[in-house]
Motif scaffolding. Structure first.
Motif, PDB file in Angstrom:
ATOM      1  N   ASN A  14      60.312  50.694  24.379  1.00  0.00           N
ATOM      2  CA  ASN A  14      60.457  50.926  25.863  1.00  0.00           C
ATOM      3  C   ASN A  14      61.026  49.869  26.514  1.00  0.00           C
ATOM      4  O   ASN A  14      61.951  49.715  27.506  1.00  0.00           O
ATOM      5  CB  ASN A  14      59.005  51.210  26.442  1.00  0.00           C
ATOM      6  CG  ASN A  14      58.669  52.430  25.934  1.00  0.00           C
ATOM      7  OD1 ASN A  14      59.035  53.399  25.295  1.00  0.00           O
ATOM      8  ND2 ASN A  14      57.291  52.668  25.984  1.00  0.00           N
ATOM      9  N   ARG A  59      57.008  44.832  41.836  1.00  0.00           N
ATOM     10  CA  ARG A  59      57.006  46.315  42.455  1.00  0.00           C
ATOM     11  C   ARG A  59      57.150  46.342  43.955  1.00  0.00           C
ATOM     12  O   ARG A  59      58.235  47.051  44.611  1.00  0.00           O
ATOM     13  CB  ARG A  59      55.873  47.021  42.258  1.00  0.00           C
ATOM     14  CG  ARG A  59      55.952  47.399  40.752  1.00  0.00           C
ATOM     15  CD  ARG A  59      54.906  48.268  40.220  1.00  0.00           C
ATOM     16  NE  ARG A  59      54.603  49.401  40.723  1.00  0.00           N
ATOM     17  CZ  ARG A  59      53.730  50.380  40.634  1.00  0.00           C
ATOM     18  NH1 ARG A  59      52.921  50.213  39.545  1.00  0.00           N
ATOM     19  NH2 ARG A  59      53.705  51.518  40.903  1.00  0.00           N
ATOM     20  N   GLN A 116      68.595  50.855  30.581  1.00  0.00           N
ATOM     21  CA  GLN A 116      68.463  51.669  31.858  1.00  0.00           C
ATOM     22  C   GLN A 116      68.951  51.144  32.842  1.00  0.00           C
ATOM     23  O   GLN A 116      69.600  51.635  33.650  1.00  0.00           O
ATOM     24  CB  GLN A 116      67.274  52.573  31.654  1.00  0.00           C
ATOM     25  CG  GLN A 116      67.432  53.448  32.907  1.00  0.00           C
ATOM     26  CD  GLN A 116      66.004  53.974  32.900  1.00  0.00           C
ATOM     27  OE1 GLN A 116      64.813  53.547  32.566  1.00  0.00           O
ATOM     28  NE2 GLN A 116      65.761  55.058  34.006  1.00  0.00           N
ATOM     29  N   ASN A 143      63.906  53.162  40.568  1.00  0.00           N
ATOM     30  CA  ASN A 143      62.975  53.633  39.765  1.00  0.00           C
ATOM     31  C   ASN A 143      63.056  53.002  38.425  1.00  0.00           C
ATOM     32  O   ASN A 143      62.278  52.674  37.705  1.00  0.00           O
ATOM     33  CB  ASN A 143      62.958  55.072  39.383  1.00  0.00           C
ATOM     34  CG  ASN A 143      62.552  55.922  40.702  1.00  0.00           C
ATOM     35  OD1 ASN A 143      61.734  55.320  41.433  1.00  0.00           O
ATOM     36  ND2 ASN A 143      62.875  57.116  40.931  1.00  0.00           N
ATOM     37  N   ALA A 144      64.213  52.619  37.989  1.00  0.00           N
ATOM     38  CA  ALA A 144      64.507  52.225  36.634  1.00  0.00           C
ATOM     39  C   ALA A 144      64.015  50.493  36.741  1.00  0.00           C
ATOM     40  O   ALA A 144      63.622  50.255  35.709  1.00  0.00           O
ATOM     41  CB  ALA A 144      66.155  52.074  36.467  1.00  0.00           C
ATOM     42  N   VAL A 148      57.370  47.457  34.741  1.00  0.00           N
ATOM     43  CA  VAL A 148      55.987  47.919  33.898  1.00  0.00           C
ATOM     44  C   VAL A 148      56.051  47.739  32.449  1.00  0.00           C
ATOM     45  O   VAL A 148      55.223  47.475  31.894  1.00  0.00           O
ATOM     46  CB  VAL A 148      55.833  49.314  34.509  1.00  0.00           C
ATOM     47  CG1 VAL A 148      54.770  49.844  33.677  1.00  0.00           C
ATOM     48  CG2 VAL A 148      55.495  49.507  35.921  1.00  0.00           C
ATOM     49  N   ALA A 149      57.379  47.914  31.941  1.00  0.00           N
ATOM     50  CA  ALA A 149      57.663  47.638  30.483  1.00  0.00           C
ATOM     51  C   ALA A 149      57.204  46.204  30.152  1.00  0.00           C
ATOM     52  O   ALA A 149      56.673  46.108  29.169  1.00  0.00           O
ATOM     53  CB  ALA A 149      58.672  48.236  30.217  1.00  0.00           C
ATOM     54  N   ASN A 186      64.450  50.120  28.547  1.00  0.00           N
ATOM     55  CA  ASN A 186      64.481  50.135  30.112  1.00  0.00           C
ATOM     56  C   ASN A 186      65.460  48.954  30.733  1.00  0.00           C
ATOM     57  O   ASN A 186      66.211  49.331  31.522  1.00  0.00           O
ATOM     58  CB  ASN A 186      63.170  49.628  30.674  1.00  0.00           C
ATOM     59  CG  ASN A 186      62.157  51.061  30.574  1.00  0.00           C
ATOM     60  OD1 ASN A 186      62.566  52.023  30.991  1.00  0.00           O
ATOM     61  ND2 ASN A 186      60.918  50.635  30.258  1.00  0.00           N
ATOM     62  N   ALA A 240      60.516  50.544  36.489  1.00  0.00           N
ATOM     63  CA  ALA A 240      60.146  51.008  34.976  1.00  0.00           C
ATOM     64  C   ALA A 240      60.229  49.766  34.175  1.00  0.00           C
ATOM     65  O   ALA A 240      59.344  49.329  33.091  1.00  0.00           O
ATOM     66  CB  ALA A 240      60.985  52.109  34.392  1.00  0.00           C
TER      67      ALA A 240
END
Length: 505
Positions: free
Chosen positions: A378, A169, A385, A419-420, A426-427, A382, A423
């Motif tokens: 998810n 991140r 995405q 943001n993708a 995190v996934a 993701n 995500a």
């Protein structure tokens, strides 16, 4: 805690995004390295091992009821008494009877020693029941230790992937700041030549400021994750290597997971052993109604004298004694009956606790399995995405260059891409933690599966060390066999077990 360890923990809490320092480390730290260090040094785990060694001593103490006790004592005493009225006594002096005064004091002295041997021959089954309870306590303690080990290893895994997540991140936030900085420079250049307005420049400046704020937040989050890692592992994280896959350890279906829970979950096993210990304590309470038989032998020496009445030094009277005593309680004011009732209620509570542990384990595996399925879904979404967002971002940039898109469109596309990517990171973390949670609920999250090359702590070794310590006597097995004759049963009452199949199956 040593000064170096304390300094390491403080450094973990205060360090903010040392990505360059991490990249310079030559050897990457693996998850197995972190697990090994925590397994050897984690204070929670070390404390539980000490508690287990304490529990092991209960078996040794219970066995002393079958063994003899030897007691030795020695004493020496002396008394000097001043007589208030010594009086007189008749004596023959020169052929005549005359009155002479008595001594005005009295002296006495004594010394002695004794040696006694006591041996319980029969306790009505109480000693046997107490031993069974102590052995069940040891087995329950081992399951509690296994549960703590799983919890610590789960915390290591979570802190490990948390640091890796927050490092990614931070990397994404830094790249976002770099891209937006370049975008702002391009906007200013185009504004100077009149291609765009001041509004476009302001939009770029606003997005850059927001990205810089996000970067600061990512640095703080990473520092907190590094501190949590240091607390559970025992040292600062360095360059963390990608975590290995747990797919080989996971069951193929939820049915297999439910089948393994009842056999491997340490909470269920500990509750069952606790029920066995409670049943044995009921038997111990009932045994107080039965007779007890004990033998005692003694050897003593005694020497005493009054006013030095002719006894020579070393003149000791010797006494030898022996006895066999049988006793049975006739009336205790209701104490024994109350203790039996209390022990039965503890057994009922232990039996109910087994049911509670089974239900909780089923809830844990159900929740963990569904979280795993959701995190996998998810993760796939993701990944798609991020792939699509990258294509869209490149397309928007190219369209902007030919005047088909505005600066705001590019900024929005960049934000969506960042943001993708976050995500997705995190996934991946959530999917790994969910996998570890399934293994923990099943009772197979251990170093044998995660770090097989690591030397494992064996509680049986410490148990055998104290269990075979000095104190055993050759006739102990005979006394134990006799004590079980006519004693209350220590067996657990049959009770229906909770279903270990998946709900609705």
């Amino acid at each position: 805690m040593s000064n170096s360890r304390r300094a390491a923990l403080l450094a973990a809490a205060c360090s903010v995004g040392l990505m360059a320092g991490l990249a310079s480390v030559a050897h990457a730290e693996t998850l197995a390295d972190a697990l090994a260090l925590a397994y050897q040094t984690n204070p929670t785990l070390q404390g539980q091992r000490a508690n287990q060694r304490f529990t092991d001593e209960g078996v040794v103490q219970a066995k002393t009821a079958f063994r003899p006790s030897v007691t030795g004592s020695a004493s020496i005493s002396g008394t000097h008494t001043e007589l208030a009225n010594p009086g007189t006594s008749a004596a023959v002096v020169g052929g005549q009877i005359v009155q002479v005064p008595n001594r005005d004091h009295a002296d006495s002295a004594g010394s002695g020693a004794s040696l006694s041997l006591g041996q319980a021959l029969y306790t009505g089954g109480r000693a046997s029941a107490n031993l069974s309870a102590a052995e069940a306590d040891v087995l329950a303690g081992r399951e509690d230790l296994r549960s703590v080990e799983q919890s610590v290893l789960g915390s290591v895994i979570q802190s490990y992937v948390d640091v890796r997540r927050d490092q990614e991140r931070l990397r994404i936030a830094q790249e976002n700041v770099t891209v937006l900085t370049r975008q702002l420079e391009e906007s200013k250049a185009r504004f100077e030549v009149g291609e765009i307005t001041r509004t476009d420049v302001a939009q770029s400046e606003a997005r850059l400021a927001a990205a810089q704020a996000s970067l600061s937040s990512a640095q703080a989050i990473l520092a907190a994750s590094r501190a949590a890692y240091a607390a559970v592992v025992g040292q600062n994280p360095t360059d963390l290597a990608p975590e290995p896959s747990l797919a080989a350890l996971l069951p193929a279906s939820v049915e297999q997971a439910f089948d393994l829970v009842d056999k491997n979950n340490p909470s269920i096993q500990a509750a069952r052993y606790a029920e066995q210990a409670a049943a044995a304590r009921v038997a111990a309470a009932k045994a107080v109604y039965r007779p007890t038989v004990s033998a005692r032998a003694g050897l003593g020496w005694d020497a005493s004298e009054i006013n030095s009445a002719g006894r020579q030094y070393g003149d000791y009277d010797r006494a030898v004694s022996g006895s066999i005593t049988a006793s049975v309680p006739l009336f205790t004011g209701g104490l024994n009956a109350s203790q039996v009732r209390a022990a039965k209620e503890r057994e009922n509570a232990a039996r109910i606790a087994v049911e509670g542990a089974q239900r909780q384990a089923l809830q844990q595996i159900s929740t963990a399995w569904n979280n795993l399925l959701a995190s996998r879904a998810n993760l796939v979404s993701n990944e798609e995405q991020v792939r699509a967002t990258k294509i869209a971002f490149e397309g928007v940039r190219q369209e902007q260059q030919v005047g088909l898109r505005t600066t705001l469109d590019v900024l929005n596309a960049q934000l969506e891409l960042a943001n993708a990517e976050v995500a997705l990171v995190v996934a991946r973390r959530d999917e790994y933690v969910a996998s570890a949670s399934v293994l923990q609920a099943m009772g197979v999250l251990n170093v044998a599966n995660l770090a097989p090359e690591l030397e494992r702590y064996d509680p049986v070794k410490s148990y055998n060390k104290v269990n075979h310590a000095f104190g055993w006597v050759p006739w102990e097995p005979v006394v134990r066999a006799v004590d079980k004759v006519g004693g209350p049963s220590t067996a657990v009452k049959a009770a229906p077990r909770a279903s270990t199949t998946a709900p609705g199956k």
